[in-house]
Design an enzyme around this catalytic site. Structure first.
Site: not given
Length: 338
Positions: A41, A129, A240, A285
């Site tokens: 998965k 779950r 930053y 980023m």
């Protein structure tokens, strides 16, 4: 159609090197304990589900995914082994080897109306779950068997490191499934060492395949190039924020950032360059910054995680677990297989 749309563009950004031989070795180690349902998965925990399934086609007994969409990708790629959908299924694929999890009579009826070829009864033994109440397990299994679609019965351990809790779940699962004429599976990667009582018919493993727990070989190495080296003068910083270097620093600008899955700093973190640990001082980023010694050159490759920087260590610097780190490297991190 425009020719431009068919052109593949590449640049020298970050890469995830996937060692499929390591995945195979991990799988074979698991099969010494029990037959393997390989959990692929979340795109095989970031390793590429189709590639991993291809590598394990002669080792695994089945594969497991979270969603029907993930199963569809494997079917489209030609996977013939059973594919177990662990989550809720709202549709059925036109494929004979997909097995759908159920936890109620209504689900069995609905999926049978849609011509599901196989069903696995999920039992809730304490995780809360998915899954039926234990007292319904045998009745649901019998109901699915009458329709010729019962594949297996299974549950999931909450905390395999907690022996007391695991023994309680084992007792609940054993009692609930006693006498059911179908394969049973309970343990995932963390439960491999718990003992034979937990094994039943399959080991349903994910993170161990990819080397995210002790005793297994890490299959993913993430690297990034150095965009440039900068000598930052005293009183200035990088990235930053207002932090500055009192004495200045030699800094590598590395082509990986939080948009690629390399998170912003919440604590001390390091990368490895030529086997040397270099402290990360800022993450933007698209790029990150590390203080480097004079021997580092712009041609060097930065190891984000791998042999010198294990996934567990990177996860601890994030304040999370290896699962989340493996699945967080984004589309801009190019996979390469070897």
């Amino acid at each position: 159609m425009s020719r431009r749309a068919s052109v593949a563009y590449t640049d020298n950004m970050s890469e995830a090197h996937i060692n499929l031989a390591a995945v195979r070795r991990n799988a074979k180690k698991i099969t010494k304990t029990a037959p393997l349902i390989a959990v692929v998965k979340a795109d095989a925990y970031g390793h590429g589900a189709v590639a991993v399934c291809g590598a394990l086609s002669d080792t695994a007994s089945a594969f497991a995914v979270a969603t029907v969409a993930e199963a569809a990708e494997l079917i489209a790629a030609g996977i013939k082994l059973p594919v177990l959908v662990l989550g809720k299924s709202h549709c059925v694929l036109p494929a004979p080897n997909v097995v759908y999890s159920v936890s109620s009579f209504a689900e069995i009826d609905r999926l049978c109306r849609l011509s599901a070829p196989g069903l696995a009864v999920k039992v809730n033994t304490g995780m809360n779950r998915y899954g039926c109440v234990p007292s319904d397990a045998a009745k649901l299994a019998a109901y699915a068997r009458e329709r010729g679609v019962l594949h297996s019965v299974y549950s999931h351990l909450r905390a395999p490191e907690d022996r007391t809790l695991s023994e309680k779940q084992l007792a609940v699962f054993s009692a609930a499934t006693k006498g059911i004429r179908a394969p049973r599976h309970l343990i995932a990667s963390g439960g491999i060492t718990l003992g034979r009582d937990y094994l039943f018919d399959y080991a349903r493993c994910g993170i161990a395949l990819y080397g995210g727990i002790e005793g297994f070989e890490q299959a993913m190495t993430v690297t990034a190039p150095i965009a440039e080296l900068r000598d930052v003068p005293p009183g200035e910083g990088c990235g930053y924020g207002s932090a500055v270097f009192g004495d200045g620093a030699r800094v590598a600008v590395i082509e990986i950032g939080y948009a690629d899955g390399f998170r912003r700093l919440t604590g001390p973190r390091f990368v490895a360059i030529g086997g040397i640990e270099c402290p990360v001082v800022a993450v933007c980023m698209d790029v990150s910054f590390a203080v480097v010694p004079p021997c580092v050159t712009a041609d060097d490759t930065v190891e984000i995680t791998g042999r010198n920087m294990p996934i567990g260590r990177l996860a601890r610097s994030y304040g999370t677990i290896p699962y989340e780190v493996m699945t967080s490297f984004g589309a801009r991190v190019t996979r390469k297989y070897g």
